[in-house]
Design a protein around this motif. Sequence first.
Motif, PDB file in Angstrom:
ATOM      1  N   TYR A  47      16.207  -3.990  14.375  1.00 12.81           N
ATOM      2  CA  TYR A  47      15.896  -4.096  12.938  1.00 12.81           C
ATOM      3  C   TYR A  47      17.029  -4.835  12.202  1.00 12.81           C
ATOM      4  O   TYR A  47      16.771  -5.722  11.384  1.00 12.81           O
ATOM      5  N   THR A  90      11.373   6.492   1.086  1.00 13.66           N
ATOM      6  CA  THR A  90       9.962   6.098   1.224  1.00 13.66           C
ATOM      7  C   THR A  90       9.479   6.602   2.587  1.00 13.66           C
ATOM      8  O   THR A  90      10.137   7.431   3.215  1.00 13.66           O
ATOM      9  N   ILE A 118       8.119   0.867  -1.501  1.00 11.77           N
ATOM     10  CA  ILE A 118       8.679  -0.068  -2.483  1.00 11.77           C
ATOM     11  C   ILE A 118       7.646  -1.111  -2.912  1.00 11.77           C
ATOM     12  O   ILE A 118       7.567  -1.479  -4.097  1.00 11.77           O
ATOM     13  N   LYS A 172      -7.116   2.208   2.530  1.00  7.31           N
ATOM     14  CA  LYS A 172      -5.893   2.522   1.775  1.00  7.31           C
ATOM     15  C   LYS A 172      -5.653   1.459   0.701  1.00  7.31           C
ATOM     16  O   LYS A 172      -5.295   1.774  -0.435  1.00  7.31           O
ATOM     17  N   ASN A 184       7.474  -8.295   1.433  1.00  5.96           N
ATOM     18  CA  ASN A 184       8.109  -6.967   1.363  1.00  5.96           C
ATOM     19  C   ASN A 184       7.918  -6.145   2.637  1.00  5.96           C
ATOM     20  O   ASN A 184       8.801  -5.396   3.033  1.00  5.96           O
ATOM     21  N   THR A 195       0.825  -1.215   0.000  1.00  5.30           N
ATOM     22  CA  THR A 195       0.000   0.000   0.000  1.00  5.30           C
ATOM     23  C   THR A 195       0.858   1.264   0.000  1.00  5.30           C
ATOM     24  O   THR A 195       0.322   2.368  -0.020  1.00  5.30           O
TER      25      THR A 195
END
Length: 296
Positions: free
Chosen positions: A164, A202, A14, A38, A88, A11
């Motif tokens: 992360y 992004t 990338i 969305k 993703n 949505t």
Amino acid sequence: MKKLIMITGATDGIGKITATELAQKGHHIIIHGRNEDKAKRVVNEIKQITGNEEVEYLVADLFSMDAISRMVKKFNDKFDHLDVLINNAGAVLNDKRYVTKDGFEGTLALNVMAPLLLSQLLLPKLRNSKESRIINMSSGTHRLAKPDMSDLNLEKVPSGQARYGIAKLFVIWNTQHMSALLQKNRIHNVTVNASHPGAVATNFGQNSNNGWLNDFIYKASLKLARWLRLDPRKGAVTNVYLADSDTVQGITGKFYNNKKHQIKPATKQWTAKKEQRVWDYYMLKLKPWLDADAIF
Ligand SMILES: NC(=O)c1ccc[n+]([C@@H]2O[C@H](COP(=O)([O-])OP(=O)(O)OC[C@H]3O[C@@H](n4cnc5c(N)ncnc54)[C@H](OP(=O)(O)O)[C@@H]3O)[C@@H](O)[C@H]2O)c1
């Protein structure tokens, strides 16, 4: 050949670009989002841009393993096979540790466990395809990771960025591991690879709070990304290639950079024993959501 392709986190960023480009190539696209309004909007946008009417959506909050199971049930009711799964969706979270309602540290739930669960639950449909592919989004940040094997729910890791990095390292290890298990079980029509999209501008990291220094560095790198014109479209290049190109047919267990090149991931932290431990740990945690007849 037209493929049925599911892309998580499509949505925005990338994932949305990947979905649009693959729709442009005439594939049947299922975008995944966490917000239904969305997702509907993005489906209509992609249909309008590409003229491809075979674009639809599924919704699930990837922090919730129940929501993932429900989404897979909806998929299974409608489709008999899946050609490409692009895991993703991902994010760096705040320094303040977030624990999901399932008891999992949030970065791991979203970046590691959701892709693992989706890959396992969708494996029967992937096996029904003549030649199917799983693509797991990792990150170059995995090179900085220093995981503590006695802390696999990341209770002692104080920063969101460090969590992360570890999560994205585990994505690579799980990709390698799943690939080897598929081969061992003579499942040769399903491949699994990991990729790094490069640093692109992004929404990534914009809503996280990682202390003033990290946030300052992050915002500066975003500005740099914009200045260097690191167009988010560049971040989709490798995943579009891995999903669509005939040249990667049969290639499995590999890591690709943002320029479609197969490269070596970091090996400093890797041992076969650690890779096995990571796989066993997360698979055990996911057991309540796995099918009784799951292969792995
Ligand atoms: N951008 C970079 O420089 C960079 C570098 C290395 C790796 N990556 C990786 O590339 C992938 C895509 O990142 P991006 O830059 O496109 O990020 P983005 O612009 O923030 O988009 C992330 C996508 O994931 C979805 N998402 C986030 N949390 C979710 C959750 N809990 N449940 C369901 N969906 C969720 C978002 O949904 P909403 O639309 O609802 O927000 C959005 O569709 C991630 O795995 C990221 O780690 C990015």
